[in-house]
Design an enzyme around this catalytic site. Structure first.
Site, mmCIF file in Angstrom:
data_model
loop_
_atom_site.group_PDB
_atom_site.id
_atom_site.type_symbol
_atom_site.label_atom_id
_atom_site.label_comp_id
_atom_site.label_asym_id
_atom_site.label_seq_id
_atom_site.Cartn_x
_atom_site.Cartn_y
_atom_site.Cartn_z
ATOM 1 N N GLU A 174 1.256 -3.113 4.504
ATOM 2 C CA GLU A 174 0.133 -1.632 5.081
ATOM 3 C C GLU A 174 0.954 -0.753 4.818
ATOM 4 O O GLU A 174 2.820 -0.707 5.171
ATOM 5 C CB GLU A 174 -0.794 -2.116 5.669
ATOM 6 C CG GLU A 174 -1.611 -2.703 5.098
ATOM 7 C CD GLU A 174 -2.800 -1.568 4.670
ATOM 8 O OE1 GLU A 174 -2.248 -0.589 4.708
ATOM 9 O OE2 GLU A 174 -3.939 -1.198 4.802
ATOM 10 N N HIS A 175 0.450 0.335 5.029
ATOM 11 C CA HIS A 175 1.100 1.797 4.987
ATOM 12 C C HIS A 175 2.088 1.900 6.330
ATOM 13 O O HIS A 175 1.916 1.450 7.669
ATOM 14 C CB HIS A 175 -0.065 2.937 5.358
ATOM 15 C CG HIS A 175 -0.847 2.801 6.463
ATOM 16 N ND1 HIS A 175 -0.685 3.113 7.764
ATOM 17 C CD2 HIS A 175 -1.782 1.276 7.228
ATOM 18 C CE1 HIS A 175 -1.178 2.701 8.916
ATOM 19 N NE2 HIS A 175 -1.951 1.845 8.540
ATOM 20 N N ASP A 176 2.897 3.022 5.863
ATOM 21 C CA ASP A 176 4.191 3.715 6.925
ATOM 22 C C ASP A 176 5.102 2.093 7.501
ATOM 23 O O ASP A 176 5.672 2.340 8.053
ATOM 24 C CB ASP A 176 3.763 3.806 8.020
ATOM 25 C CG ASP A 176 3.120 4.971 7.738
ATOM 26 O OD1 ASP A 176 3.255 6.389 6.796
ATOM 27 O OD2 ASP A 176 1.249 5.332 7.755
ATOM 28 N N THR A 236 0.874 -1.461 -0.279
ATOM 29 C CA THR A 236 -0.051 -0.030 -0.347
ATOM 30 C C THR A 236 0.598 1.418 0.198
ATOM 31 O O THR A 236 2.177 1.213 -0.015
ATOM 32 C CB THR A 236 -0.996 0.153 0.863
ATOM 33 O OG1 THR A 236 -0.097 0.429 2.214
ATOM 34 C CG2 THR A 236 -2.137 -1.221 1.393
#
Ligand code: UDP
Length: 219
Positions: A140-142, A122
């Site tokens: 997923e993010h970050d 992502t």
């Protein structure tokens, strides 16, 4: 005219899963499958699934304008050893990704990755060199992922997770999301067992299993 040569290094289970992706990727670029080979230091056959298998020395001897290799071996330590060898011989790291991989915004992916079918990366993600994300895995993010990290199939790596170099995440493992500025950290060389549910940091070198994941104690 001399042409570039491409290799899937490792002709065993992992390599046989990467080869069709490599072939499709080259086909998309208009490059013939005759320029694609397996390389293996202990070949068991001259050909695997219709593709030539060469020893590394043979791969270096064939006339080519450039050499590229994707390291298709699940063991991250072996990938690092081979990456050093390839760099010394001018063999360039090659990233192979399935055509249906989803990559969202601001993803920095290091050289030499393998992204298998149905992988999703992502947004706002940093990933080091020679990452393997096997079938159906997501990041997923970050998240921040180091070098030579390996995801078996269906790893669910949720947001704000840091995974250090050489960690191995087993099939179906779920990693709980961390917090902004306070990521959940999986330490260098840690192993997360198949199906584990990781809810807290994993120290470097540790092996954790189960739900919630706990250190694996050998008897
Ligand atoms: N291999 C190699 N050089 C090395 C280590 C391994 O060519 O330094 C090859 C090995 O001969 C085998 C493959 O890589 O064909 C690794 O296969 P394995 O089944 O152990 O792992 P996987 O394919 O699941 O990553």
């Amino acid at each position: 005219m001399t042409l570039p040569l491409f290799a899937v290094y490792g002709a065993s289970g992992c390599g046989r899963g990467v080869m069709p992706l490599a072939r499709a990727q080259l086909q998309h670029q208009g490059i013939s499958p005759t320029q694609l080979v397996f390389v293996d230091d202990h070949p068991e056959a001259l050909e695997v699934n219709g593709q030539r298998v060469l020893r590394y020395a043979e791969f270096l001897q064939i006339e080519a304008s450039a050499r590229h290799a994707v390291l298709a071996i699940a063991d991250g330590a072996v990938r690092e050893k081979l990456a050093v060898r390839c760099a010394a011989d001018g063999v360039q790291p090659w990233t192979v990704a399935a055509s249906n991989v989803v990559t969202m915004d601001d993803v920095a992916l290091g050289e030499g990755a393998v992204l298998s079918p149905f992988v999703t990366l992502t947004s706002n993600i940093r990933i080091g060199r020679h990452f393997h994300a096997n079938l159906y895995s997501y990041v997923e993010h970050d998240c921040v992922i180091g070098n030579y990290v390996t995801f078996a199939p269906s790893v669910k790596c949720n947001g704000n997770v840091t995974i250090e170099d050489h960690a191995y995440i087993g099939a179906g493992a779920v990693i709980k999301q961390g917090k902004p500025g306070q990521p959940l950290v999986i330490g260098r060389g840690a192993v997360v067992g198949m199906g584990a549910v990781v809810t807290r940091d994993v120290p470097a070198g540790a092996t954790v299993v189960g739900n919630p994941a706990k250190p694996f104690l050998k008897d």
